[in-house]
Design a protein around this motif. Structure first.
Motif, short mmCIF file in Angstrom:
data_model
loop_
_atom_site.label_atom_id
_atom_site.label_comp_id
_atom_site.label_asym_id
_atom_site.label_seq_id
_atom_site.Cartn_x
_atom_site.Cartn_y
_atom_site.Cartn_z
N SER A 1 22.36 16.56 37.18
CA SER A 1 23.17 17.21 38.20
C SER A 1 22.95 18.70 38.11
N GLY A 2 23.52 19.41 39.07
CA GLY A 2 23.35 20.86 39.12
C GLY A 2 24.54 21.60 38.56
N THR A 3 24.58 22.89 38.82
CA THR A 3 25.65 23.76 38.36
C THR A 3 26.71 23.84 39.44
N LEU A 4 27.87 23.30 39.14
CA LEU A 4 28.93 23.15 40.13
C LEU A 4 29.66 24.47 40.35
N GLN A 5 29.86 24.80 41.62
CA GLN A 5 30.68 25.95 42.00
C GLN A 5 31.82 25.47 42.87
N MET A 6 33.04 25.61 42.39
CA MET A 6 34.20 25.17 43.17
C MET A 6 34.48 26.15 44.30
N ALA A 7 34.96 25.60 45.41
CA ALA A 7 35.31 26.43 46.56
C ALA A 7 36.68 26.01 47.07
N ALA A 8 37.49 26.98 47.45
CA ALA A 8 38.82 26.70 48.00
C ALA A 8 39.22 27.84 48.91
N ALA A 9 40.05 27.54 49.91
CA ALA A 9 40.49 28.55 50.86
C ALA A 9 41.85 29.13 50.50
N SER A 10 42.76 28.28 50.04
CA SER A 10 44.12 28.74 49.78
C SER A 10 44.24 29.40 48.41
N ARG A 11 45.22 30.28 48.27
CA ARG A 11 45.44 30.99 47.00
C ARG A 11 45.77 30.01 45.88
N ILE A 12 46.59 29.01 46.19
CA ILE A 12 46.99 28.03 45.18
C ILE A 12 45.77 27.26 44.68
N SER A 13 44.93 26.80 45.59
CA SER A 13 43.77 26.01 45.19
C SER A 13 42.73 26.85 44.47
N ARG A 14 42.57 28.11 44.88
CA ARG A 14 41.65 28.98 44.17
C ARG A 14 42.12 29.19 42.73
N ALA A 15 43.43 29.36 42.56
CA ALA A 15 43.97 29.54 41.22
C ALA A 15 43.77 28.29 40.38
N TYR A 16 44.03 27.14 40.97
CA TYR A 16 43.82 25.87 40.26
C TYR A 16 42.36 25.74 39.83
N GLY A 17 41.45 26.01 40.77
CA GLY A 17 40.03 25.89 40.47
C GLY A 17 39.58 26.88 39.41
N ARG A 18 40.16 28.07 39.38
CA ARG A 18 39.78 29.08 38.40
C ARG A 18 40.07 28.58 36.98
N PHE A 19 41.22 27.92 36.80
CA PHE A 19 41.54 27.40 35.48
C PHE A 19 40.76 26.11 35.20
N TRP A 20 40.68 25.24 36.17
CA TRP A 20 39.99 23.96 36.00
C TRP A 20 38.53 24.18 35.60
N SER A 21 37.90 25.17 36.18
CA SER A 21 36.49 25.44 35.88
C SER A 21 36.29 25.88 34.43
N ARG A 22 37.38 26.25 33.75
CA ARG A 22 37.29 26.69 32.36
C ARG A 22 37.73 25.62 31.36
N VAL A 23 38.17 24.49 31.87
CA VAL A 23 38.45 23.35 30.99
C VAL A 23 37.13 22.95 30.32
N PRO A 24 37.14 22.62 29.03
CA PRO A 24 35.87 22.38 28.32
C PRO A 24 34.92 21.41 29.02
N PHE A 25 35.42 20.32 29.55
CA PHE A 25 34.52 19.35 30.19
C PHE A 25 33.81 19.97 31.38
N MET A 26 34.52 20.77 32.18
CA MET A 26 33.92 21.38 33.34
C MET A 26 33.01 22.55 32.96
N ALA A 27 33.39 23.28 31.92
CA ALA A 27 32.66 24.50 31.54
C ALA A 27 31.47 24.22 30.64
N LYS A 28 31.58 23.22 29.77
CA LYS A 28 30.56 22.98 28.75
C LYS A 28 29.69 21.77 29.02
N SER A 29 30.13 20.88 29.89
CA SER A 29 29.37 19.66 30.20
C SER A 29 28.75 19.78 31.58
#
Length: 275
Positions: A119-147
């Motif tokens: 697979s490739g390098t995933l980049q999350m995208a969101a329009a709303s402030r809430i979803s952008r904030a969620y994605g910012r933290f989720w992208s740093r969860v070890p599974f998302m960041a290191k795998s």
């Protein structure tokens, strides 16, 4: 080498154009087959997808649009698989946009006789402030960041596709396929792809709940696959550092997780990504 790109699509009229334009803009891919499997669409997904057949032919690629009445993604994947003739198979969600070199990089990673997943390098995208904030933290969860999670996009070679037969009727097709491969058989490439996440509190909770159900379902139905899971626990010190660095994102992410635990699951009969 020939690559088959299988795109299941259900009511994706707002996304299918960007998805196909990105796929057809791919560079250094000599021979490809694009298979759009519309399933249960009640919008203009099919008509829009059919506009791109000539563009694919101009690129000397094959392209077919299949219109199914059954609204089931796993069935669509199976129908697409039966049409596929490529040495590499790319399974791509219809709301994902690939970068120009990604498919070529997947081909190179999978050009081997032994079973492989990529697979490739995933980049999350969101329009709303809430979803952008969620994605910012989720992208740093070890599974998302290191795998290499493979959410929305994964590919296998011929030997890898032989690891399973028909897609079963499950929630999480990407997890199911990924866990058929040991960590050393999975490859990440630098090419990026954009993957939109759910928008707003309600949809984030609904999707998070469904993701959890999908993982539990695989553990229950296919326990032999769990040995290949490489999810890393979130160390308390790392969690604290991330939370302090992104306090609002942590609050949103933790609130969604808490609501999933505390509220009743009423979403099983009404599934959409909520974008």
């Amino acid at each position: 080498m020939k690559t088959s790109i299988i795109i299941p699509a259900s009511n994706e009229e707002s996304w299918i154009s960007a998805c196909l334009e990105a796929v057809l803009a791919s560079e250094r891919v000599d021979e490809a087959q694009v298979i759009v499997v519309a399933n249960g669409c009640q919008d203009r997904t099919v008509a829009i997808a059919e506009r791109y057949v000539r563009l694919a032919e101009a690129k000397q690629w094959e392209m077919v649009v299949i219109d199914l009445t059954i609204g089931n993604k796993l069935h669509a994947l199976n129908v697409g698989d039966h049409q596929a003739t490529g040495d590499v198979r790319v399974y791509l969600d219809a709301d994902v946009q690939v970068s120009k070199r990604l498919i070529h990089q997947l081909e190179r990673a999978l050009d081997r006789e032994t079973p492989a997943w990529a697979s490739g390098t995933l980049q999350m995208a969101a329009a709303s402030r809430i979803s952008r904030a969620y994605g910012r933290f989720w992208s740093r969860v070890p599974f998302m960041a290191k795998s290499v999670p493979g959410a929305g996009l994964f590919a296998v070679n011929t030997a890898g596709r032989a690891r399973w037969g028909e897609f079963p009727d499950i929630i999480s097709d990407d997890t199911y396929v990924r866990l058929h491969f040991k960590p050393r058989e999975r490859f990440g490439v630098p090419g990026t792809y954009v993957w939109p996440i759910a928008e707003g509190w309600r949809n984030l909770i609904k999707v998070r709940r469904r993701q959890n159900r999908g993982v539990t379902e695989i553990a229950d139905r296919f326990p032999h696959l769990i040995k290949n899971d490489d999810k890393r626990p979130y160390a308390r010190s790392q969690l604290m550092m991330t939370a302090l660095s992104y306090p609002f994102s942590f609050l949103v992410y933790a609130s969604v997780a808490l609501m999933v635990r505390l509220t009743q699951d009423n979403d099983q009969a009404d599934w959409s990504r909520g974008r």
